[in-house]
Scaffold this motif. Structure first.
Motif, mmCIF file in Angstrom:
data_model
loop_
_atom_site.group_PDB
_atom_site.id
_atom_site.type_symbol
_atom_site.label_atom_id
_atom_site.label_comp_id
_atom_site.label_asym_id
_atom_site.label_seq_id
_atom_site.Cartn_x
_atom_site.Cartn_y
_atom_site.Cartn_z
ATOM 1 N N ASP A 153 0.814 -1.220 0.000
ATOM 2 C CA ASP A 153 0.000 0.000 0.000
ATOM 3 C C ASP A 153 0.849 1.272 0.000
ATOM 4 N N ALA A 154 2.148 1.149 -0.305
ATOM 5 C CA ALA A 154 3.017 2.332 -0.312
ATOM 6 C C ALA A 154 2.526 3.337 -1.347
ATOM 7 N N ARG A 155 2.477 4.600 -0.952
ATOM 8 C CA ARG A 155 2.082 5.653 -1.884
ATOM 9 C C ARG A 155 3.065 6.810 -1.763
ATOM 10 N N LEU A 156 3.259 7.488 -2.864
ATOM 11 C CA LEU A 156 4.297 8.510 -2.975
ATOM 12 C C LEU A 156 3.667 9.889 -3.071
ATOM 13 N N ARG A 157 4.235 10.843 -2.314
ATOM 14 C CA ARG A 157 3.812 12.232 -2.389
ATOM 15 C C ARG A 157 5.055 13.112 -2.461
ATOM 16 N N THR A 158 4.981 14.191 -3.239
ATOM 17 C CA THR A 158 6.114 15.110 -3.356
ATOM 18 C C THR A 158 5.637 16.547 -3.193
ATOM 19 N N GLY A 159 6.543 17.413 -2.775
ATOM 20 C CA GLY A 159 6.239 18.829 -2.630
ATOM 21 C C GLY A 159 7.520 19.645 -2.711
ATOM 22 N N THR A 160 7.382 20.957 -2.783
ATOM 23 C CA THR A 160 8.526 21.868 -2.900
ATOM 24 C C THR A 160 8.580 22.774 -1.679
ATOM 25 N N LEU A 161 9.756 22.878 -1.062
ATOM 26 C CA LEU A 161 9.946 23.761 0.085
ATOM 27 C C LEU A 161 9.995 25.205 -0.397
ATOM 28 N N SER A 162 9.370 26.110 0.336
ATOM 29 C CA SER A 162 9.320 27.517 -0.086
ATOM 30 C C SER A 162 10.708 28.154 -0.123
ATOM 31 N N GLY A 163 11.637 27.664 0.683
ATOM 32 C CA GLY A 163 12.990 28.219 0.694
ATOM 33 C C GLY A 163 13.920 27.537 -0.281
ATOM 34 N N GLY A 164 13.401 26.586 -1.065
ATOM 35 C CA GLY A 164 14.228 25.834 -1.994
ATOM 36 C C GLY A 164 14.369 24.395 -1.548
ATOM 37 N N GLY A 165 14.452 23.500 -2.495
ATOM 38 C CA GLY A 165 14.560 22.082 -2.181
ATOM 39 C C GLY A 165 13.234 21.378 -2.378
ATOM 40 N N ARG A 166 13.284 20.069 -2.247
ATOM 41 C CA ARG A 166 12.124 19.247 -2.528
ATOM 42 C C ARG A 166 11.954 18.214 -1.423
ATOM 43 N N VAL A 167 10.715 17.890 -1.093
ATOM 44 C CA VAL A 167 10.432 16.878 -0.081
ATOM 45 C C VAL A 167 9.648 15.743 -0.740
ATOM 46 N N THR A 168 10.072 14.534 -0.474
ATOM 47 C CA THR A 168 9.408 13.335 -0.985
ATOM 48 C C THR A 168 9.017 12.475 0.197
ATOM 49 N N MET A 169 7.796 11.938 0.160
ATOM 50 C CA MET A 169 7.331 11.101 1.258
ATOM 51 C C MET A 169 6.695 9.839 0.699
ATOM 52 N N VAL A 170 7.092 8.705 1.246
ATOM 53 C CA VAL A 170 6.478 7.426 0.924
ATOM 54 C C VAL A 170 5.762 6.953 2.182
ATOM 55 N N LEU A 171 4.451 6.677 2.076
ATOM 56 C CA LEU A 171 3.626 6.314 3.229
ATOM 57 C C LEU A 171 3.130 4.888 3.107
ATOM 58 N N SER A 172 3.020 4.216 4.245
ATOM 59 C CA SER A 172 2.402 2.900 4.306
ATOM 60 C C SER A 172 1.471 2.878 5.512
ATOM 61 N N SER A 219 -0.465 0.424 6.333
ATOM 62 C CA SER A 219 -0.433 -0.902 6.966
ATOM 63 C C SER A 219 0.696 -1.001 7.978
ATOM 64 N N ARG A 220 1.809 -0.322 7.734
ATOM 65 C CA ARG A 220 2.937 -0.330 8.663
ATOM 66 C C ARG A 220 2.896 0.859 9.618
ATOM 67 N N ASP A 221 2.024 1.838 9.329
ATOM 68 C CA ASP A 221 1.934 3.062 10.116
ATOM 69 C C ASP A 221 3.282 3.775 10.161
ATOM 70 N N GLU A 222 3.998 3.714 9.048
ATOM 71 C CA GLU A 222 5.320 4.334 8.945
ATOM 72 C C GLU A 222 5.457 5.039 7.603
ATOM 73 N N GLY A 223 6.422 5.922 7.529
ATOM 74 C CA GLY A 223 6.711 6.612 6.286
ATOM 75 C C GLY A 223 8.188 6.960 6.199
ATOM 76 N N VAL A 224 8.637 7.303 5.008
ATOM 77 C CA VAL A 224 10.011 7.729 4.759
ATOM 78 C C VAL A 224 9.951 9.110 4.125
ATOM 79 N N VAL A 225 10.621 10.071 4.732
ATOM 80 C CA VAL A 225 10.648 11.447 4.228
ATOM 81 C C VAL A 225 12.071 11.757 3.766
ATOM 82 N N VAL A 226 12.190 12.263 2.547
ATOM 83 C CA VAL A 226 13.493 12.624 1.991
ATOM 84 C C VAL A 226 13.478 14.110 1.652
ATOM 85 N N LEU A 227 14.433 14.850 2.212
ATOM 86 C CA LEU A 227 14.626 16.256 1.877
ATOM 87 C C LEU A 227 15.784 16.342 0.888
ATOM 88 N N ALA A 228 15.492 16.778 -0.325
ATOM 89 C CA ALA A 228 16.519 16.836 -1.371
ATOM 90 C C ALA A 228 16.823 18.288 -1.725
#
Length: 241
Positions: free
Chosen positions: A144-163, A165-174
């Motif tokens: 059930d992993a799903r991907l979401r992305t967004g842009t930080l107002s000060g520059g950079g990008r945030v990516t989040m993968v949510l599950s 079923s595991r009640d966990e997620g991975v957030v990446v600041l690029a």
């Protein structure tokens, strides 16, 4: 969304059978949405490399113990009052050499013990990092992993993968700029009850828990120790439902 779209995470982690992988590869060439999702997941997975740790040279312990064995202890005895000045000088030099050897051996032993403790600490840290990496991979490969992305107002990008079923997620600041001295990026789970801290981002890739039911992800700049409530402005509010 058809079933084949849900194979993106397993494809990135090489968890598909040969037949499934060939089928998804054909689908990937025709589906722009899946191509983008696979690229994002591969970037996330690339940031999960374990830190390395070192161990002392293999012969360090043997060398220290050998030095101890070679250091001869002079037993107590009667003073030879008839000894010549030359003999006394020889004895003084010998005792000084023995004392120096004992000090050197003791110093080597203390150094070895300290190095052993550092190795134990590094092994503990490496074990914890491997356990967290395994949890991250489990989130990326969850059905059930799903991907979401967004842009930080000060520059950079945030990516989040949510599950859910595991009640966990991975957030990446690029490509996010440095938050400043004694500052850090803090993650917030936003739902009907308001924002709830998901912790300070200690690195570009952060494993978070308690994602089930959250409606949006927020990112702010806070003191390095974190804040109880978000400090405005919120750099991004990214819907995840």
């Amino acid at each position: 969304m058809t079933e084949v779209h849900a194979l993106a995470g397993a494809y990135v982690l090489h968890a598909l059978t040969d037949i499934e992988r060939a089928s998804f590869s054909r689908h990937l060439a025709e589906c722009e949405a899946c191509a983008v999702e696979v690229a994002e997941l591969q970037e996330t997975a690339a940031r999960l490399a374990d830190g390395t740790w070192s161990v002392p040279p293999p012969r360090l312990r043997d060398n220290v113990l050998a030095e101890v064995r070679r250091t001869r202890q002079v037993p107590p005895g009667k003073v030879d009052r008839e000894a010549t000045p030359a003999a006394n000088r020889w004895r003084r030099r010998t005792l000084a050499a023995v004392a120096a050897g004992i000090i050197a051996a003791a110093g080597g032993t203390v150094s070895f013990v300290a190095q052993e403790q550092r190795v134990r600490d590094q092994r503990t840290a490496a074990s914890a990092a491997r356990a967290e990496a395994a949890r991250v991979e489990a989130v990326l490969g969850a059905p059930d992993a799903r991907l979401r992305t967004g842009t930080l107002s000060g520059g950079g990008r945030v990516t989040m993968v949510l599950s859910d079923s595991r009640d966990e997620g991975v957030v990446v600041l690029a490509d996010a700029p440095a938050p400043g001295p004694d500052k850090a990026y803090q993650l917030w789970a936003i739902d009907a009850g308001g924002p709830k801290s998901m912790g300070v981002a200690g690195s570009d890739t952060q494993l978070v828990t308690g994602v089930r039911g959250m409606q949006a992800l927020g990112v702010t700049v806070e003191p390095a120790t974190g804040s109880k409530t978000p400090t405005l402005p919120i750099l991004v509010t990214m819907a995840v439902t």
